[in-house]
Design a protein around this motif. Structure first.
Motif, PDB file in Angstrom:
ATOM      1  N   LEU A  97       7.449  -8.612  -1.568  1.00 35.75           N
ATOM      2  CA  LEU A  97       6.182  -8.026  -1.160  1.00 35.75           C
ATOM      3  C   LEU A  97       6.039  -6.582  -1.641  1.00 35.75           C
ATOM      4  N   PRO A  98       7.053  -5.707  -1.448  1.00 35.72           N
ATOM      5  CA  PRO A  98       6.919  -4.332  -1.948  1.00 35.72           C
ATOM      6  C   PRO A  98       6.657  -4.254  -3.454  1.00 35.72           C
ATOM      7  N   LYS A  99       7.332  -5.124  -4.209  1.00 32.19           N
ATOM      8  CA  LYS A  99       7.143  -5.110  -5.661  1.00 32.19           C
ATOM      9  C   LYS A  99       5.738  -5.571  -6.028  1.00 32.19           C
ATOM     10  N   ALA A 100       5.238  -6.582  -5.320  1.00 38.05           N
ATOM     11  CA  ALA A 100       3.883  -7.076  -5.589  1.00 38.05           C
ATOM     12  C   ALA A 100       2.840  -6.006  -5.294  1.00 38.05           C
ATOM     13  N   ILE A 101       3.064  -5.235  -4.223  1.00 31.90           N
ATOM     14  CA  ILE A 101       2.139  -4.139  -3.882  1.00 31.90           C
ATOM     15  C   ILE A 101       2.238  -3.030  -4.930  1.00 31.90           C
ATOM     16  N   LYS A 102       3.468  -2.663  -5.287  1.00 28.06           N
ATOM     17  CA  LYS A 102       3.687  -1.585  -6.256  1.00 28.06           C
ATOM     18  C   LYS A 102       3.083  -1.911  -7.612  1.00 28.06           C
ATOM     19  N   GLU A 103       3.180  -3.170  -8.030  1.00 26.87           N
ATOM     20  CA  GLU A 103       2.676  -3.564  -9.341  1.00 26.87           C
ATOM     21  C   GLU A 103       1.192  -3.913  -9.316  1.00 26.87           C
ATOM     22  N   GLY A 104       0.569  -3.783  -8.145  1.00 28.39           N
ATOM     23  CA  GLY A 104      -0.884  -3.927  -8.055  1.00 28.39           C
ATOM     24  C   GLY A 104      -1.405  -5.334  -7.908  1.00 28.39           C
ATOM     25  N   TYR A 105      -0.532  -6.284  -7.526  1.00 26.15           N
ATOM     26  CA  TYR A 105      -0.978  -7.669  -7.365  1.00 26.15           C
ATOM     27  C   TYR A 105      -1.347  -7.997  -5.913  1.00 26.15           C
ATOM     28  N   LEU A 106      -0.927  -7.186  -4.959  1.00 23.89           N
ATOM     29  CA  LEU A 106      -1.339  -7.304  -3.559  1.00 23.89           C
ATOM     30  C   LEU A 106      -1.751  -5.918  -3.068  1.00 23.89           C
TER      31      LEU A 106
END
Length: 540
Positions: free
Chosen positions: A171-180
Motif C-alpha cells: 500500500l505505501p508503495k502504491a501511494i508513493k508511486e501515485g497509483y492510490l
C-alpha cells in the motif's frame, strides 16, 4: 491493454514460481488492478494450450472477472454457476462459483485434470472447507491465490496451503508511486465499549456489536457532521437493521444518505445514484467489501470493528482509488476509540505497519491528534519511536551481556545495529519458514558470530544468513565487530564499514584493550575507508 510496471513484474514472478512449485500467492492492494494481472496470467496459460478456472464466492466477483478478462485480453469465458455449466463449451476459461463446484455431484462431472490453472480471487477465503474441496479435486493444477491482505502476519493460515509468495505490492508503495490516493486517519473521541461483545469464527459477533453500538449512533452521526459533511462517504455497519437505523439518523442530521443490503430490490439504482452524487453517504452491512468500485469515495467510516486485517483492508479499500476528475486528493478514514479488554482490533495502523509493535505505537500516537494524520508520516514516526524504545531496552541488555562469557552476538543486537526492521519484525508465513532452523543453518550462524538459540524458525535463519552474505559482499561490519564495539559504547556499528571497525579495534588492542582518550564512543563517527571491501578476518 498496457500493464503498469508492477503489474508486469507480478505477472512474470508468478510464472517463475510456477516453474518450481504448484501453489503461489499474489498480494496487491485494493485498487491496483489485481483482476487485470490475473487476467493476463490466464491469457498466457491459454495461449500455451491450457484451460483455466477463476474461482470466487460471490456472483459480483465472477461477473467482474469475466468483464475484466474480456476487456484486458479479448478472451471470453463460460460460467459454472447454478444451472450454467462449462462442460461442452469451447471457451478455455471458466468463471466458477465455489458454492456450486463444491457439490459432490457437480465435481464428479469433471476429470481431475480438466483445469490446469486455477485462480482463487480473494484468496483469504480459500482455507475454508468449500474451497479446499474444489482445489483438492483438481490437485494437479497450478494455483494462484490473489489477495489484498496488507501484511504477512495475516497470511499465516494461507501459508498452510500456498507454498510461496510470488509478488507483493505494498500500500505505501502504491501511494508513493501515485497509483492510490494518500490516506489520512482521524480518531473520533468517542469511547465505545465492546467489552461485552463475544467472538464468533475468530471475529467479533455481528449481533453483539450491533447491540453495543446502538447507544452511540446519534453521537457518531453528530461527530461525522463535524468532519465529513462535505465528503462522499461509505459507512460499514454490523447488521442490516443497524445500517437502516443509522441511515435515518444521518438524514435527520443533514446528510443525503442511502442504505443498501443484500435484499434491496433497487440496489443497482441506489449504487448508481450514489455514484452520480444524489447521495453523499452510503450505509451498508458489509455488502460492499468486495466486488464494488466507486473511485470518488473519499471518506470511509468503519462501524464494524474487526480483528481480521483482510476484512479491514477490504473496507478501507473502497476509498483508496484515484479520482482526479472529482477533485479527490485523499481518503479520510475515521477511527473510533473502541474499548475492549480481551482482543486486538484493527486500526488505520494495520493498513501500513509491518509489525504489531509499530502498529500499536502508531495507534497510540494518533489517538489524541487534533486533525487528520497522514498514515505514512504516522508510521514513520511510530517506527522511530519503537526503535528508540528498543535501543533503550538493548542498552540494558548490553550491560547485562558484559558479564557473560558468550562470544556470539544476540540476533536482536545485530538487527538493531544494522537497522533491519524487516528482520526484527519478521513473521514466518509458509510451511518451511515455520520449521525450526536446520542444523546447517545453525552451524552457519554460529560460524558467522550469531547466537542461534534465539532464532526459532527456518525463515528467520534464512533471512539472517542472506543478510550476512550481502553485508560481507558490501564490506560491512561483522556480528563480532558489532558486539565488541557496541559493548564498549559505540553506536550503530552495524552501519560501519568492515575496515573502519577493524582499524578501530586494532587501535584499542594496541592501547591495552582500552579505548584511547581521544575517542568518545557515544559521538565517534568512523572515517570512510577505501580498498578492503570484504571480511578478511572472520574472528572480527
Amino acid at each position: 491493454m498496457e500493464m503498469r510496471p508492477y503489474q508486469q513484474e507480478a505477472r512474470q514472478a508468478v510464472h517463475e514460481q510456477w516453474e518450481n512449485i504448484d501453489r503461489t500467492l499474489l498480494v496487491l492492494p485494493t485498487g491496483t488492478g489485481k483482476t487485470i494481472v490475473f487476467s493476463k496470467i490466464v491469457e498466457d496459460r491459454v495461449r500455451a494450450g491450457g484451460r483455466a478456472l477463476i474461482l470466487a464466492h460471490r456472483g459480483e466477483l465472477l461477473d467482474q472477472a469475466a468483464d475484466k478478462l474480456a476487456s484486458a485480453t479479448g478472451l471470453h469465458c463460460s460460467t459454472e454457476k447454478a444451472e450454467q455449466t462449462c462442460i461442452g463449451s469451447w471457451f478455455r476459461v471458466t468463471v466458477g462459483s465455489v458454492q456450486t463446484l463444491m457439490r459432490e455431484k457437480r465435481l464428479k462431472q469433471f476429470d481431475p485434470d480438466y483445469f490446469d490453472t486455477i485462480i482463487v480471487d480473494e484468496a483469504h477465503h480459500c482455507i475454508s472447507d468449500s474451497y479446499q474441496k474444489v482445489l483438492s479435486h483438481f490437485s494437479g493444477a497450478k494455483v494462484l491465490g490473489v489477495t489484498a491482505t496488507p501484511d504477512r502476519g495475516d497470511m499465516k493460515n494461507l501459508g498452510s496451503y500456498f507454498e510461496s509468495l510470488a509478488y507483493e505490492y505494498t500500500l505505501p508503495k502504491a501511494i508513493k508511486e501515485g497509483y492510490l490516493c494518500p490516506i489520512k486517519a482521524q480518531t473520533i473521541p468517542l469511547k465505545l465499549d465492546l467489552s461485552s461483545v463475544s467472538m464468533q469464527a475468530g471475529d467479533f459477533k455481528a449481533g453483539d456489536i450491533s447491540t453495543a453500538l446502538d447507544p452511540y449512533l446519534e453521537q457518531i452521526a453528530e461527530e461525522m457532521g463535524k468532519v465529513c459533511h462535505d465528503r462522499k462517504t461509505v459507512v460499514f455497519l454490523p447488521l442490516i437493521k443497524t445500517s437502516q437505523k443509522f441511515c435515518e439518523m444521518l438524514n435527520k442530521a443533514g446528510f443525503a444518505a442511502a442504505e443498501v443490503n443484500g435484499e434491496s430490490m433497487d440496489r443497482a439504482q441506489v449504487l448508481q445514484d450514489f455514484d452520480d452524487g444524489k447521495y453523499n453517504v452510503l450505509c451498508n452491512s458489509m455488502l460492499l467489501t468486495e466486488g464494488w468500485d466507486c473511485p470518488s469515495v473519499d471518506c470511509v467510516v468503519v462501524l464494524r470493528p474487526t480483528k481480521v486485517r483482510s476484512l479491514y483492508c477490504q473496507m478501507v479499500g473502497r476509498g483508496t482509488r484515484l479520482s482526479p476528475q472529482t477533485g479527490k486528493t485523499e481518503l479520510l478514514l475515521l477511527d473510533f476509540l473502541w474499548h475492549t479488554e480481551r482482543h486486538e482490533l484493527c486500526h488505520p495502523a494495520h493498513l501500513i505497519c509491518e509489525n504489531e509493535e509499530v502498529a500499536k505505537q502508531m495507534t497510540e500516537n494518533i489517538k489524541d491528534a487534533p486533525a487528520p494524520v497522514d498514515i505514512e508520516e504516522a508510521e514513520a514516526q511510530a517506527a522511530e519511536d519503537v526503535v528508540a524504545q528498543r535501543e533503550e531496552s538493548l542498552a540494558k541488555q548490553l550491560q547485562q551481556m558484559r558479564t557473560r562469557k558468550r562470544k556470539l552476538v544476540d540476533p536482536l543486537q545485530f538487527e538493531m545495529s544494522i537497522q533491519a526492521e524487516d528482520l526484527s519484525g519478521y513473521v514466518p508465513a509458509f510451511g518451511w519458514e515455520m520449521a525450526p532452523p536446520s542444523e546447517k543453518q545453525t552451524k552457519a550462524l554460529e560460524k558467522l558470530g550469531i547466537y542461534p538459540d534465539e532464532i526459532d524458525n527456518a525463515g528467520k535463519a534464512s533471512k539472517l544468513l542472506n543478510r550476512l552474505d550481502a553485508r560481507k559482499k558490501a564490506g560491512l561490519t561483522t556480528p563480532k565487530q558489532i558486539r565488541f564495539l557496541e559493548g564498549r559504547g559505540f553506536q550503530h556499528v552495524g552501519t560501519w564499514e568492515f575496515t573502519a571497525a577493524k582499524h578501530l579495534i586494532d587501535r584499542i588492542a594496541g592501547n591495552g584493550w582500552r579505548i584511547p582518550n581521544s575517542i568518545d564512543p557515544h559521538t565517534y563517527i568512523p572515517p570512510k575507508t577505501e580498498g578492503e571491501t570484504a571480511w578478511k578476518n572472520i574472528a572480527w
